[in-house]
Design a protein around this motif. Structure first.
Motif, short mmCIF file in Angstrom:
data_model
loop_
_atom_site.label_atom_id
_atom_site.label_comp_id
_atom_site.label_asym_id
_atom_site.label_seq_id
_atom_site.Cartn_x
_atom_site.Cartn_y
_atom_site.Cartn_z
N LEU A 52 -2.10 1.87 -3.63
CA LEU A 52 -2.28 3.18 -3.00
C LEU A 52 -3.22 4.06 -3.81
O LEU A 52 -4.04 4.80 -3.24
CB LEU A 52 -0.93 3.87 -2.84
N LEU A 110 0.82 -1.21 0.00
CA LEU A 110 0.00 0.00 0.00
C LEU A 110 0.86 1.26 0.00
O LEU A 110 0.52 2.26 -0.64
CB LEU A 110 -0.92 0.00 1.22
N LEU A 111 2.00 1.21 0.68
CA LEU A 111 2.85 2.40 0.82
C LEU A 111 3.94 2.50 -0.25
O LEU A 111 4.67 3.49 -0.27
CB LEU A 111 3.50 2.41 2.21
N ALA A 171 -6.04 -2.13 -0.09
CA ALA A 171 -6.67 -0.88 -0.53
C ALA A 171 -8.16 -0.87 -0.18
O ALA A 171 -8.69 0.15 0.29
CB ALA A 171 -6.48 -0.71 -2.03
#
Length: 410
Positions: free
Chosen positions: A304, A297-298, A369
């Motif tokens: 993201l 996600l990062l 997400a």
């Protein structure tokens, strides 16, 4: 050594489960943050992507699956279709069916080569509503018994019941005809169980329940556990998803407990909730956090970018049909608040994405997400809805005062 690793992980998970309500209680003085947010975040903290203290294994995964089953069981129990019926329920069902059509279309488009199977997981997750998260807020605001509360209850009930049925129908065996036949067989057997549950209880039943309620026998609690595992086993035997079995067990348990004495039924429910919310459900949420793919996600890639997209899709896929089909006696602000409450989603999103990842249809980053968007929806949407409701109430009070003043001056 493996057993030692499992023991340490379980201790860390339960420590996180104990810490979560303390944090929620402390923060609640400034901002009402749902408990599940802290459970997932603490799981992320002790998980491999942050501190690296906890890793799941077969034992932990099995306990997590039991927690998922208990979560859906309690969701099925809390639904009261007898309190929402007629045109209100019809509109809620129509809005959810429209959401399902939109969700499946959008989910398939976002499948990124995954096809219809992935689209079903993503699409049904977008149609869910976190009834368990919004009910306490409605109760605290004094709205649960109002017209707005009734409509919200209808929307939330269908938003929990519909995705479970859709998952069972669209994913079992991947053949719609076979799935429908299996679902029909499950419905017939469940209807038989419901018929049994609705029959008057013999005198000895209430006596045994009352007599063992505060002893080691715990007959009623054991009966509830039997109904849960029996419905889970029935669903599995028919090739249906465990969500459907757990949900049906929750509905069935309400009928059985309502048939007993009200006082005993409430006490039995309190014991079952203690077992669920005290151990299994928080374990599932913390494990969800441990398995949360924070790194994906990062990393700044597709996951993201998908998080704000999914958050917007909750409002469009779930909220737009609710807005269009809301009862006409609701004002504009109440309709907007209903959209926000109806678009609040997390528990079923976590459950559906967990199954999707296990089935190999949903990538961990996509699941992260979706769950992240669900967490934001639970944090933001209900607060905005309550603010709108407060303004609507103030506007109604001001209008009433003006009318009263006008009549006095007249």
């Amino acid at each position: 050594m493996a057993h030692m690793g499992h023991s340490v992980t379980l201790i860390l998970i339960m420590a996180a489960a104990v810490l979560a309500p303390l944090l929620a209680y402390g923060v609640a003085r400034f901002l009402p943050v749902p408990l599940v947010i802290f459970e997932i975040l603490l799981g992320v903290l002790i998980g491999p992507d942050v501190l690296g203290w906890a890793n799941t294994g077969e034992v932990i995964d099995t306990l997590s699956q039991l927690g998922l089953a208990m979560l859906i069981f309690l969701a099925g129990y809390e639904i009261r279709f007898d309190q929402v019926k007629g045109d209100t329920l019809n509109r809620a069902v129509a809005a959810w069916l429209a959401s399902l059509a939109l969700g499946l279309a959008v989910g398939t488009l976002l499948a990124h080569g995954g096809g219809f199977g992935k689209g079903v997981y993503v699409g049904t997750a977008l149609t869910s509503t976190a009834l368990g998260a919004i009910l306490p807020m409605l109760r605290d605001a004094g709205d649960l018994g109002s017209r707005f509360g009734t409509v919200t209850m209808a929307v939330g009930s269908v938003g929990e019941f519909g995705p479970v049925i859709a998952m069972a129908l669209l994913l079992s065996g991947r053949a719609p005809g076979r799935s429908a036949a299996l679902l029909a067989a499950f419905a017939v057997l469940t209807a038989a169980a419901v018929f049994w549950a609705l029959r008057p209880r013999p005198p000895w039943f209430a006596k045994v329940v009352a007599k063992t309620l505060h002893s080691s026998a715990q007959f009623a609690v054991r009966l509830v556990a039997l109904m849960l595992v029996a419905m889970l086993g029935l669903a599995q035997a028919l090739g249906l998803d465990i969500l459907l079995g757990a949900f049906a067990a929750g509905l069935l348990t309400r009928l059985v407990l309502d048939g007993a004495s009200p006082e005993s039924g409430e006490e039995v429910l309190a014991k079952v909730e203690a077992m669920g919310f005290g151990f299994l459900v928080p374990l599932f949420y913390v494990v969800t956090g441990v398995q949360f793919d924070l790194k994906a996600l990062l990393d700044g890639g597709r996951p993201l970018l998908l998080l704000p997209v999914f958050l917007l899709l909750f409002l469009l896929v779930r909220g737009l049909p609710i807005r269009l089909l809301a009862p006409r006696d609701l004002g504009g602000r109440d309709r907007s608040a209903l959209v926000l409450f109806g678009s609040t989603a997390l528990p079923l999103v976590v459950a559906i994405t967990t199954l999707g990842v296990q089935d190999g249809q949903v990538e961990p980053g996509e699941a992260a997400a979706l769950v992240g968007a669900g967490m934001v929806s639970v944090l933001v949407f209900p607060l905005l809805a309550l603010r709108l409701r407060g303004r609507a109430g103030a506007a109604r009070g001001s209008a009433a005062a003006e009318r009263a003043g006008a009549s006095e001056s007249w």
